[in-house]
Design a protein around this motif. Structure first.
Motif, PDB file in Angstrom:
ATOM      1  N   GLN A   3       0.834  -1.183   0.000  1.00 41.92           N
ATOM      2  CA  GLN A   3       0.000   0.000   0.000  1.00 41.92           C
ATOM      3  C   GLN A   3       0.883   1.252   0.000  1.00 41.92           C
ATOM      4  O   GLN A   3       1.950   1.262   0.596  1.00 41.92           O
ATOM      5  N   PRO A   4       0.460   2.316  -0.661  1.00 42.91           N
ATOM      6  CA  PRO A   4       1.252   3.544  -0.670  1.00 42.91           C
ATOM      7  C   PRO A   4       1.299   4.160   0.728  1.00 42.91           C
ATOM      8  O   PRO A   4       0.392   3.975   1.539  1.00 42.91           O
ATOM      9  N   PHE A   5       2.372   4.893   1.003  1.00 44.83           N
ATOM     10  CA  PHE A   5       2.456   5.593   2.272  1.00 44.83           C
ATOM     11  C   PHE A   5       1.478   6.755   2.270  1.00 44.83           C
ATOM     12  O   PHE A   5       1.063   7.252   1.217  1.00 44.83           O
ATOM     13  N   GLY A   6       1.134   7.213   3.479  1.00 40.57           N
ATOM     14  CA  GLY A   6       0.192   8.320   3.573  1.00 40.57           C
ATOM     15  C   GLY A   6       0.234   8.988   4.923  1.00 40.57           C
ATOM     16  O   GLY A   6       1.226   8.901   5.648  1.00 40.57           O
ATOM     17  N   THR A 253       7.869  11.668   6.678  1.00 44.06           N
ATOM     18  CA  THR A 253       8.135  12.269   5.376  1.00 44.06           C
ATOM     19  C   THR A 253       9.596  12.659   5.244  1.00 44.06           C
ATOM     20  O   THR A 253      10.194  12.529   4.167  1.00 44.06           O
ATOM     21  N   SER A 254      10.207  13.108   6.336  1.00 39.14           N
ATOM     22  CA  SER A 254      11.634  13.467   6.305  1.00 39.14           C
ATOM     23  C   SER A 254      12.508  12.269   5.977  1.00 39.14           C
ATOM     24  O   SER A 254      13.393  12.349   5.110  1.00 39.14           O
ATOM     25  N   VAL A 255      12.291  11.146   6.672  1.00 34.43           N
ATOM     26  CA  VAL A 255      13.162   9.999   6.436  1.00 34.43           C
ATOM     27  C   VAL A 255      12.860   9.352   5.084  1.00 34.43           C
ATOM     28  O   VAL A 255      13.766   8.840   4.408  1.00 34.43           O
ATOM     29  N   TRP A 256      11.613   9.396   4.665  1.00 32.76           N
ATOM     30  CA  TRP A 256      11.253   8.887   3.331  1.00 32.76           C
ATOM     31  C   TRP A 256      11.962   9.689   2.251  1.00 32.76           C
ATOM     32  O   TRP A 256      12.576   9.126   1.335  1.00 32.76           O
ATOM     33  N   LEU A 265      11.749  11.618  -8.399  1.00 35.50           N
ATOM     34  CA  LEU A 265      10.374  11.855  -7.985  1.00 35.50           C
ATOM     35  C   LEU A 265      10.271  13.104  -7.128  1.00 35.50           C
ATOM     36  O   LEU A 265       9.351  13.908  -7.286  1.00 35.50           O
ATOM     37  N   ILE A 266      11.239  13.290  -6.230  1.00 32.73           N
ATOM     38  CA  ILE A 266      11.114  14.347  -5.231  1.00 32.73           C
ATOM     39  C   ILE A 266      11.968  15.581  -5.510  1.00 32.73           C
ATOM     40  O   ILE A 266      11.751  16.625  -4.900  1.00 32.73           O
ATOM     41  N   VAL A 274       4.131  11.790   3.197  1.00 32.77           N
ATOM     42  CA  VAL A 274       4.994  10.792   2.574  1.00 32.77           C
ATOM     43  C   VAL A 274       4.676  10.611   1.087  1.00 32.77           C
ATOM     44  O   VAL A 274       4.628   9.507   0.568  1.00 32.77           O
ATOM     45  N   GLN A 275       4.477  11.719   0.414  1.00 32.07           N
ATOM     46  CA  GLN A 275       4.265  11.719  -1.025  1.00 32.07           C
ATOM     47  C   GLN A 275       4.447  13.140  -1.559  1.00 32.07           C
ATOM     48  O   GLN A 275       4.454  14.103  -0.777  1.00 32.07           O
ATOM     49  N   VAL A 276       4.623  13.265  -2.847  1.00 37.72           N
ATOM     50  CA  VAL A 276       4.719  14.588  -3.452  1.00 37.72           C
ATOM     51  C   VAL A 276       3.361  15.266  -3.366  1.00 37.72           C
ATOM     52  O   VAL A 276       2.329  14.682  -3.713  1.00 37.72           O
ATOM     53  N   ALA A 277       3.354  16.509  -2.903  1.00 35.38           N
ATOM     54  CA  ALA A 277       2.100  17.222  -2.707  1.00 35.38           C
ATOM     55  C   ALA A 277       1.608  17.829  -4.020  1.00 35.38           C
ATOM     56  O   ALA A 277       2.398  18.305  -4.835  1.00 35.38           O
ATOM     57  N   PRO A 278       0.309  17.850  -4.216  1.00 35.30           N
ATOM     58  CA  PRO A 278      -0.241  18.513  -5.406  1.00 35.30           C
ATOM     59  C   PRO A 278      -0.224  20.022  -5.237  1.00 35.30           C
ATOM     60  O   PRO A 278      -0.171  20.537  -4.116  1.00 35.30           O
TER      61      PRO A 278
END
Length: 316
Positions: A3-6, A253-256, A265-266, A274-278
């Motif tokens: 599952q994706p992180f969130g 999100t920092s360690v990811w 990606l980032i 824990v993902q790129v923000a829109p």
């Protein structure tokens, strides 16, 4: 399929199965809150750390558990760094450069929030001077120590929604001081700095990312009586309140971004949960990144203004 992180992902979730032995990571603000959890999580997976803090005794006490949970053979070094003093910033950077030991990752985590009106030792508005200019000089000075293919992670905030930087009045000399507006502008500066630094370092594979940890109750919010850190007035009555995160969720999100996410990606992006923000242009909603905070033209203007303010040019 994984599952994706969130929002609810923790440092343990994102570092599951990750071996960081042989990695060397620098973290600023490693004396409390998110800095301590970031350090603990990375050291537990084998990373060697250089932890920068203004108060070394406080940092030693706070990092005691990190030392205990660190993987076998991990080295943790403490260095003094007061981001509100460019003399301290330059001294710390010069000492690191003199040693010449390289870093895989630099995490610009330290910061202050919603302070009473004041200035740094160099005369800059406290939040802009500490959160942005201190890191601007420190990270730029040690940039040659970051290995090709390395990363810089800049901890910004969703508070950047409070406003764009004012390059004509960064120190509130012409306009009334408002603590949360000043904080928001400093966090926008963090994000814009990430965009500008990424454009300069990507040629050797070093990517730079900024991020929001979310609302995490830490001592960062000491200046707002009765409210947790990260809490700021809602932009409109209709906007739902922020949901708090644990330290483990806030540092995820920092360690990811530091050691898990794909560089392409980032790089040059702003992340949250824990993902790129829109990109978010709706002033009535939270989350995402405001367009002005990742605008390359604004980023370059801030870079030039910052060089002017600190009296130092960086050709990276």
């Amino acid at each position: 399929m994984p599952q994706p992180f969130g929002f609810n992902s923790t440092t343990e979730d994102v570092l599951e199965g990750v071996d960081l032995k042989g990695k060397r990571i620098l973290i600023t603000g490693a004396s409390a809150g998110l800095g301590i959890e970031t350090a603990r999580a990375l050291a537990s997976r084998g990373a060697d750390l250089v932890c920068a803090a203004r108060d070394l005794e406080k940092a030693r006490r706070a990092l005691a558990e990190t030392f205990e949970q660190a993987a076998d053979g991990v080295q943790i070094e403490l260095i003094e760094l007061d981001l509100a003093s460019l003399a301290s910033v330059r001294k710390a950077a010069d000492a690191l450069n003199a040693k010449g030991e390289t870093f895989d990752v630099v995490i610009a985590n330290a910061g202050v929030m919603a302070c009473p009106e004041g200035t740094t030792s160099d005369g800059f508005e406290t939040q802009f001077g500490t959160n942005h200019l201190g890191h601007f000089v420190f990270v730029n000075r040690i940039a040659p120590l970051i290995k090709d293919g390395g990363r810089v992670v800049i901890v910004s905030s969703g508070a950047h929604h409070r406003g764009d930087v004012d390059l004509d009045d960064p120190n509130f000399d012409k306009t009334p001081y408002e603590p949360y507006l000043a904080y928001g502008r400093s966090k926008t500066a963090n994000t814009l700095y990430g965009v500008a630094l990424d454009s300069r370092l990507r040629g050797r594979g070093v990517r730079v990312v900024s991020l929001s940890p979310g609302l995490v109750p830490t001592e960062l919010g000491r200046h707002r009586a009765g409210a947790p850190a990260g809490a700021s007035p809602a932009p409109a009555p209709s906007v739902p309140p922020l949901l708090p995160k644990t330290l483990q969720q806030g540092a995820a999100t920092s360690v990811w971004a530091a050691v898990v996410a794909a560089s392409d990606l980032i790089g040059g992006q702003y992340c949250e949960d824990v993902q790129v923000a829109p990109i978010n242009t709706d002033l009535a909603t939270r989350g995402g990144v405001r367009p002005y905070a990742i605008d390359p033209t604004r980023a370059e203007a801030l870079w030039r203004k910052s060089e002017e303010m600190v009296g130092e040019r960086f050709d990276l």
